[in-house]
Design an enzyme around this catalytic site. Structure first.
Site, mmCIF file in Angstrom:
data_model
loop_
_atom_site.group_PDB
_atom_site.id
_atom_site.type_symbol
_atom_site.label_atom_id
_atom_site.label_comp_id
_atom_site.label_asym_id
_atom_site.label_seq_id
_atom_site.Cartn_x
_atom_site.Cartn_y
_atom_site.Cartn_z
ATOM 1 N N HIS A 179 0.831 -1.205 0.000
ATOM 2 C CA HIS A 179 0.000 0.000 0.000
ATOM 3 C C HIS A 179 0.869 1.260 0.000
ATOM 4 C CE1 HIS A 179 -3.736 2.265 1.013
ATOM 5 N NE2 HIS A 179 -2.883 3.076 1.632
ATOM 6 N N GLU A 180 1.891 1.288 0.854
ATOM 7 C CA GLU A 180 2.710 2.501 0.984
ATOM 8 C C GLU A 180 3.556 2.762 -0.259
ATOM 9 O OE1 GLU A 180 2.098 4.496 3.200
ATOM 10 O OE2 GLU A 180 1.055 3.289 4.685
ATOM 11 N N HIS A 183 1.641 4.722 -2.675
ATOM 12 C CA HIS A 183 1.698 6.160 -2.422
ATOM 13 C C HIS A 183 3.037 6.746 -2.868
ATOM 14 C CE1 HIS A 183 -2.094 6.618 -0.384
ATOM 15 N NE2 HIS A 183 -1.806 5.688 0.506
ATOM 16 N N HIS A 189 -5.641 7.448 -2.523
ATOM 17 C CA HIS A 189 -6.521 6.346 -2.171
ATOM 18 C C HIS A 189 -7.585 6.109 -3.233
ATOM 19 C CE1 HIS A 189 -5.537 6.523 2.378
ATOM 20 N NE2 HIS A 189 -4.852 5.577 1.779
#
Length: 501
Positions: A179-180, A183, A189
């Site tokens: 997930h990170e 980013h 998101h």
């Protein structure tokens, strides 16, 4: 031959026409000039994500590295990271590992507590990590592309989430990194539950939104001219409606009181929160007990601010990077997403933002621009812009005096943000204004655009998990279905929900 007086009249008429054209074009530029960056969206596919052409590297060949940490086995770390980047490479990006972590574009570090990036970790539990978006227009790299993981956590190394219960309080590092890193390469998101970038723990496979988001940033961006990457179904993916949940909108926000939440810092960095905290936590600030000792008594301004806070008196309230801030006089309170006050607060506002003001002042507005820069409004008319990466002050902007010509006093003007729109309000006159220039976007702004009735004596409007109106008599009201909640006698005292001492 034309008489001289007729020639003069013609010249005068032509001059008047030229002046009118110049004035018209000037007004058009002043009132309709948008500084927003257009985002190219592929309308041929359903999308549930927000993208920015600013967030991304200038190449599809991205290097990465990881700095080992003594607590974890290096082989486990490398295998996990390799698996994460292999998954993201399915989007068409090419990831290459390099040994020197300082030279890599995506850099993974493990830190404890305060690590000099303005986002300290809190020890075991709650905050697990955060990441900084890349920016293709920045000359200095700064923290862009960095992923920080809380080294106080106990991680297990497994890319499958089916057996999380077997690991008790351990955290799946693969899920966090997957997930990170999203980013760190530029994705915000997604509201699609099948997406890796959905703000809750998910699986280890990319969703349609993840592919589409990377396509818009790296392959279909108007700043780039690469051949558009064609999405191929590497695995079966579920498609959903392009509509998003009502709480999500077009903002990088999400409900903060749900289980397995990833707490984000809006448009700058994202913070991952351990999923096992009390599900009964809400965004409402928890009760605070202030011990007014002799040390407080020597600082009369702080003592005065605390007393005002505890009686419900606030100057403004805002959500910045996903956290609640309450401003009173020269001080501010900062709350975690679970409602707990950060240690050491209240602090002087100048401690967090270098507002160059000598003497007493008060913050009357605080908001984020569409690109994530933080703006602090002081004494109603002066606004200070802080860089989203370095948090350095880079511009001071005055609110144009002609913005609300019928406003009887500039001290009655409030500026607030709702659903990615910025408004100025005074004496029930409302205007939508530009985030960067603070100039008017529309000559007339319909009151219906706000979604709530205009109430007198407002000091600010809070838009987070609902819309709340705050008045100068220390009261607030929640807007329900575009109406002020009348079931609770309209306005309640701020001490009932926001300033509990």
């Amino acid at each position: 031959m034309m008489p001289q007086y007729e020639r003069k009249q013609i010249i005068i008429h032509i001059s008047c026409v030229i002046i009118c054209v110049v004035v018209t074009l000037t007004l058009f530029h002043v009132f309709w000039n948008d500084n927003y960056i257009a985002v190219d969206v592929n309308y041929d596919v359903p999308y549930n994500f927000s993208v920015s052409p600013d967030f991304g590297f200038n190449t599809t060949n991205i290097t990465w590295s990881l700095k080992p940490y003594y607590k974890y086995d290096i082989n486990d770390l490398m295998n996990t990271a390799n698996s994460v980047f292999k998954i993201w490479s399915r989007t068409g990006l090419n990831f290459t590992y390099i040994k020197n972590v300082d030279e890599a574009m995506v850099r993974i570090y493990f830190y404890r507590q305060d690590h000099n990036d303005s986002f300290p970790f809190d020890g075991k539990g709650k905050i697990l990590g955060h990441a900084f978006y890349p920016n293709r227009h920045r000359i200095n790299r700064g923290l862009a592309g960095e992923v920080h993981i809380d080294a106080d956590e106990q991680f297990y190394f497994n890319d499958k989430l089916e057996n999380m219960s077997e690991y008790d309080d351990s955290i799946n590092l693969h899920a966090i990194l997957l997930h990170e890193v999203g980013h760190a390469i530029g994705l915000l998101h997604s509201a699609n539950k099948s997406s890796i970038m959905y703000p809750y723990y998910g699986g280890s496979k990319l969703g349609v939104d993840d592919f589409n988001g990377i396509q818009q940033i790296y392959f279909a961006n108007k700043y780039k001219h690469n051949k558009i990457f064609t999405y191929n179904k590497y695995h079966k993916l579920e498609t959903t409606s392009s509509s998003t949940p009502s709480y999500y909108g077009n903002r990088d926000r999400y409900p903060i009181n749900k289980k397995r939440s990833l707490s984000s810092v809006f448009n700058i960095t994202t913070t991952t929160v351990k999923p096992s905290y009390d599900k009964n936590n809400t965004f409402t600030p928890q009760k605070i007990c202030f011990n007014i000792t002799s040390s407080y008594k020597t600082h009369n301004t702080k003592l005065t601010a605390i007393r005002k806070y505890c009686t419900g008196h606030i100057d403004t309230i805002s959500v910045i990077r996903g956290e609640l801030y309450i401003f009173v006089d020269e001080y501010h309170w900062r709350f975690r997403s679970n409602g707990l006050l950060y240690s050491g607060y209240p602090l002087k506002t100048t401690h967090s933002w270098s507002v160059p003001i000598i003497g007493r002042f008060k913050v009357t507005s605080a908001f984020e621009t569409l690109t994530g820069d933080i703006v602090i409004g002081v004494n109603y008319t002066t606004f200070y812009y802080f860089d989203r990466m370095s948090m350095q002050l880079y511009r001071m902007q005055k609110l144009p005096l002609h913005l609300l010509p019928r406003c009887r006093s500039t001290k009655k003007t409030i500026v607030f943000s709702i659903d990615s729109h910025l408004y100025a309000l005074c004496d029930r006159i409302i205007r939508e204004i530009d985030f960067n220039s603070l100039r008017m976007k529309r000559m007339k702004t319909k009151r219906s655009m706000l979604g709530f009735p205009l109430v007198s004596n407002l000091i600010t409007v809070l838009d987070h998990d609902g819309i709340y109106l705050f008045r100068n008599d220390n009261t607030y009201a929640e807007v329900i279905r575009s109406r002020v909640d009348s079931s609770s006698s309209y306005f309640k005292n701020n001490t009932d929900k926001w300033t509990i001492c």
